[in-house]
Motif scaffolding. Structure first.
Motif, mmCIF file in Angstrom:
data_model
loop_
_atom_site.group_PDB
_atom_site.id
_atom_site.type_symbol
_atom_site.label_atom_id
_atom_site.label_comp_id
_atom_site.label_asym_id
_atom_site.label_seq_id
_atom_site.Cartn_x
_atom_site.Cartn_y
_atom_site.Cartn_z
ATOM 1 N N LYS A 71 -71.887 -12.238 -65.873
ATOM 2 C CA LYS A 71 -71.030 -11.043 -66.258
ATOM 3 C C LYS A 71 -70.938 -11.103 -67.834
ATOM 4 C CE LYS A 71 -67.670 -11.302 -62.299
ATOM 5 N NZ LYS A 71 -68.447 -12.224 -61.734
ATOM 6 N N VAL A 72 -70.793 -9.947 -68.516
ATOM 7 C CA VAL A 72 -70.899 -9.605 -69.959
ATOM 8 C C VAL A 72 -69.548 -9.053 -70.335
ATOM 9 C CG1 VAL A 72 -72.257 -8.754 -71.821
ATOM 10 C CG2 VAL A 72 -73.396 -9.672 -69.825
ATOM 11 N N LEU A 73 -68.897 -9.656 -71.450
ATOM 12 C CA LEU A 73 -67.772 -8.889 -72.158
ATOM 13 C C LEU A 73 -68.292 -8.531 -73.362
ATOM 14 C CD1 LEU A 73 -64.942 -8.040 -72.226
ATOM 15 C CD2 LEU A 73 -64.262 -10.376 -73.168
ATOM 16 N N ASP A 74 -68.032 -7.193 -73.577
ATOM 17 C CA ASP A 74 -68.081 -6.769 -75.007
ATOM 18 C C ASP A 74 -66.670 -6.443 -75.688
ATOM 19 O OD1 ASP A 74 -69.045 -5.615 -77.390
ATOM 20 O OD2 ASP A 74 -69.578 -3.540 -76.692
ATOM 21 N N THR A 135 -70.712 -14.789 -68.912
ATOM 22 C CA THR A 135 -71.814 -15.784 -69.220
ATOM 23 C C THR A 135 -71.978 -15.522 -70.722
ATOM 24 O OG1 THR A 135 -72.536 -15.295 -67.112
ATOM 25 C CG2 THR A 135 -74.027 -16.280 -68.781
ATOM 26 N N VAL A 136 -71.680 -14.042 -71.141
ATOM 27 C CA VAL A 136 -71.935 -13.597 -72.908
ATOM 28 C C VAL A 136 -70.679 -13.015 -73.078
ATOM 29 C CG1 VAL A 136 -73.135 -12.463 -74.395
ATOM 30 C CG2 VAL A 136 -74.558 -13.518 -72.659
ATOM 31 N N VAL A 137 -70.112 -13.467 -74.204
ATOM 32 C CA VAL A 137 -68.937 -12.693 -74.845
ATOM 33 C C VAL A 137 -69.547 -12.114 -76.167
ATOM 34 C CG1 VAL A 137 -66.747 -12.655 -75.804
ATOM 35 C CG2 VAL A 137 -67.307 -13.879 -73.564
ATOM 36 N N HIS A 138 -69.614 -10.698 -76.465
ATOM 37 C CA HIS A 138 -70.080 -10.189 -77.814
ATOM 38 C C HIS A 138 -68.750 -9.487 -78.460
ATOM 39 C CE1 HIS A 138 -71.362 -6.644 -79.863
ATOM 40 N NE2 HIS A 138 -72.190 -7.649 -80.242
ATOM 41 N N GLN A 139 -68.874 -9.959 -79.701
ATOM 42 C CA GLN A 139 -67.627 -9.298 -80.740
ATOM 43 C C GLN A 139 -68.492 -9.103 -82.037
ATOM 44 O OE1 GLN A 139 -63.526 -10.464 -81.044
ATOM 45 N NE2 GLN A 139 -64.371 -11.277 -83.115
ATOM 46 N N ARG A 140 -68.004 -8.032 -82.514
ATOM 47 C CA ARG A 140 -68.713 -7.769 -83.856
ATOM 48 C C ARG A 140 -67.860 -6.754 -84.579
ATOM 49 N NH1 ARG A 140 -74.252 -3.792 -82.516
ATOM 50 N NH2 ARG A 140 -73.144 -2.089 -82.147
ATOM 51 N N LEU A 141 -67.881 -7.006 -86.099
ATOM 52 C CA LEU A 141 -67.286 -6.323 -86.966
ATOM 53 C C LEU A 141 -65.902 -6.149 -86.975
ATOM 54 C CD1 LEU A 141 -70.187 -3.632 -87.944
ATOM 55 C CD2 LEU A 141 -69.625 -5.912 -88.955
ATOM 56 N N TRP A 167 -72.137 -18.258 -73.593
ATOM 57 C CA TRP A 167 -72.352 -18.073 -75.028
ATOM 58 C C TRP A 167 -71.374 -16.772 -75.520
ATOM 59 C CZ3 TRP A 167 -75.772 -20.903 -77.984
ATOM 60 C CH2 TRP A 167 -76.662 -21.728 -77.131
ATOM 61 N N VAL A 168 -70.930 -16.999 -76.618
ATOM 62 C CA VAL A 168 -70.268 -16.050 -77.420
ATOM 63 C C VAL A 168 -71.114 -15.683 -78.594
ATOM 64 C CG1 VAL A 168 -69.200 -17.779 -79.277
ATOM 65 C CG2 VAL A 168 -68.033 -15.326 -78.607
ATOM 66 N N GLN A 169 -71.397 -14.123 -78.994
ATOM 67 C CA GLN A 169 -72.068 -13.664 -80.003
ATOM 68 C C GLN A 169 -71.285 -13.053 -80.925
ATOM 69 O OE1 GLN A 169 -75.907 -12.023 -78.847
ATOM 70 N NE2 GLN A 169 -75.598 -10.349 -80.213
ATOM 71 N N LEU A 170 -71.081 -13.419 -81.944
ATOM 72 C CA LEU A 170 -70.351 -12.570 -83.156
ATOM 73 C C LEU A 170 -71.180 -12.076 -84.118
ATOM 74 C CD1 LEU A 170 -67.217 -15.256 -83.651
ATOM 75 C CD2 LEU A 170 -67.657 -13.303 -82.020
ATOM 76 N N CYS A 171 -70.888 -11.241 -84.737
ATOM 77 C CA CYS A 171 -71.418 -10.651 -85.934
ATOM 78 C C CYS A 171 -70.488 -9.951 -86.895
ATOM 79 C CB CYS A 171 -72.501 -9.280 -85.372
ATOM 80 S SG CYS A 171 -73.266 -8.407 -86.591
ATOM 81 N N GLU A 172 -70.819 -10.530 -88.175
ATOM 82 C CA GLU A 172 -69.869 -9.849 -89.265
ATOM 83 C C GLU A 172 -70.853 -9.782 -90.617
ATOM 84 O OE1 GLU A 172 -66.935 -8.873 -89.148
ATOM 85 O OE2 GLU A 172 -66.390 -9.608 -87.208
ATOM 86 N N PHE A 173 -70.729 -8.926 -91.438
ATOM 87 C CA PHE A 173 -71.175 -8.886 -92.720
ATOM 88 C C PHE A 173 -70.871 -10.268 -93.875
ATOM 89 C CE2 PHE A 173 -68.476 -7.404 -95.861
ATOM 90 C CZ PHE A 173 -67.520 -6.303 -95.290
ATOM 91 N N ALA A 174 -71.667 -10.820 -94.323
ATOM 92 C CA ALA A 174 -71.195 -11.989 -95.233
ATOM 93 C C ALA A 174 -71.255 -11.778 -96.623
ATOM 94 C CB ALA A 174 -72.185 -13.126 -94.859
ATOM 95 N N SER A 175 -71.961 -10.961 -97.152
ATOM 96 C CA SER A 175 -71.944 -10.576 -98.688
ATOM 97 C C SER A 175 -72.544 -9.422 -98.953
ATOM 98 C CB SER A 175 -72.529 -11.792 -99.467
ATOM 99 O OG SER A 175 -73.864 -11.951 -99.104
#
Length: 296
Positions: A71-74, A135-141, A167-175
């Motif tokens: 299962k995947v969570l967004d 199984t995968v958890v995704h979150q971004r910005l 797994w968790v997968q996160l995405c953000e901008f850094a600089s």
């Protein structure tokens, strides 16, 4: 690096027209400062496209061997573009779940994959029955959505709903970096966001935050990308997206730090100068995707 020195007093034309009222989210207590309307939907689609291209046309970076039971969570799915595309990349029996505080941006029911369910929840309080589920958890910005004190709460929730070994997968901008106006924007934005409890530079701390939440095998994939006319099509997409966000945030930024930005006219003039600089200099920004595994 080529930069253009524009005096701060230089008259830069700003389009003088009455802006239409934007539609805000209605979720009680949420800090999210961007709108939830058709213009924002268009911007989010653009953002998804250049983010995906920045990471080699990949949506999923987690090293998963899929089975029909996965299962995947967004989390904070917005328009749902990420999770809808993931539906084409995983076995058809993998169950997909998207959540957001604002359903106005959800894709139409008729365009959703049959294995996708979308619900209204906050990442700060996910259903108790989701413990050890995904199984995968995704979150971004969520840079414009989570207060400093809420980041540990959100990551604790993401850890709880990730299944052991998942797994968790996160995405953000850094600089951001470039000419003098771009660098001023970054410095002022970090200060302004801190006044309203948001962490504009949260992408720089994803790794330690994931570690504090309990995740292991943490991996960071940082991509420095051009922004502005000098970098080609992807770079121009990034510029259009960034400028759209900045202009949307004008009321919030002025309410929090008028002493830094001045009047609305001065703020808009500053954005115009940054945009001009992006056209003429080699500016860049950095995205970071962080992966973390929940121990078995």
């Amino acid at each position: 690096m080529v930069t253009v020195d524009i005096p701060t007093h230089a008259p830069v034309p700003h389009e003088d027209k009455q802006e239409k009222a934007r539609i805000a989210h209605s979720y009680p207590g949420a800090a999210y400062i961007l709108p939830a309307d058709d213009d924002e939907r268009t911007r989010l689609v653009l953002q998804h496209q250049f983010l995906k291209r920045s990471f080699g046309e990949r949506n999923l970076l987690a090293p998963v061997k899929w089975s029909d039971e996965d299962k995947v969570l967004d989390a904070c799915t917005g328009t749902g573009h990420w999770i809808v595309e993931v539906a084409e990349e995983v076995p058809e029996n993998v169950q997909l779940q998207g959540i957001d505080i604002e359903p106005r941006l959800f894709p139409p029911v008729e365009s959703r994959p049959k294995n996708l369910d979308l619900s209204i929840y906050s990442v700060l309080s996910l259903p108790p029955e989701w413990t050890n589920r995904f199984t995968v958890v995704h979150q971004r910005l969520l840079v414009v959505a989570l207060r400093s004190a809420e980041w540990p709460v959100a990551l604790k929730e993401l850890y709880r709903v990730t299944k052991p070994g998942g797994w968790v997968q996160l995405c953000e901008f850094a600089s951001w970096g470039g000419g003098p106006f771009m660098n001023q924007w970054w410095t002022k934005a970090v200060s302004t966001f801190s006044r309203i409890g948001l962490e504009f530079d949260c992408g720089q701390r994803l790794e330690p935050m994931l570690r504090a939440a309990g995740f292991v095998d943490i991996q960071a994939d940082a991509r420095t990308c051009p922004i502005g006319a000098w970098g080609g099509e992807l770079s121009m997409m990034a510029q259009r997206n960034a400028v759209a966000v900045w202009k949307t945030m004008v009321p919030t930024m002025l309410n929090a730090a008028r002493d830094l930005w001045g009047s609305e006219e001065e703020f808009n003039g500053f954005i115009d100068r940054v945009e001009f600089e992006l056209e003429e200099s080699e500016s860049s920004y950095q995205w970071v995707v962080c992966l973390g595994r929940k121990p078995l």
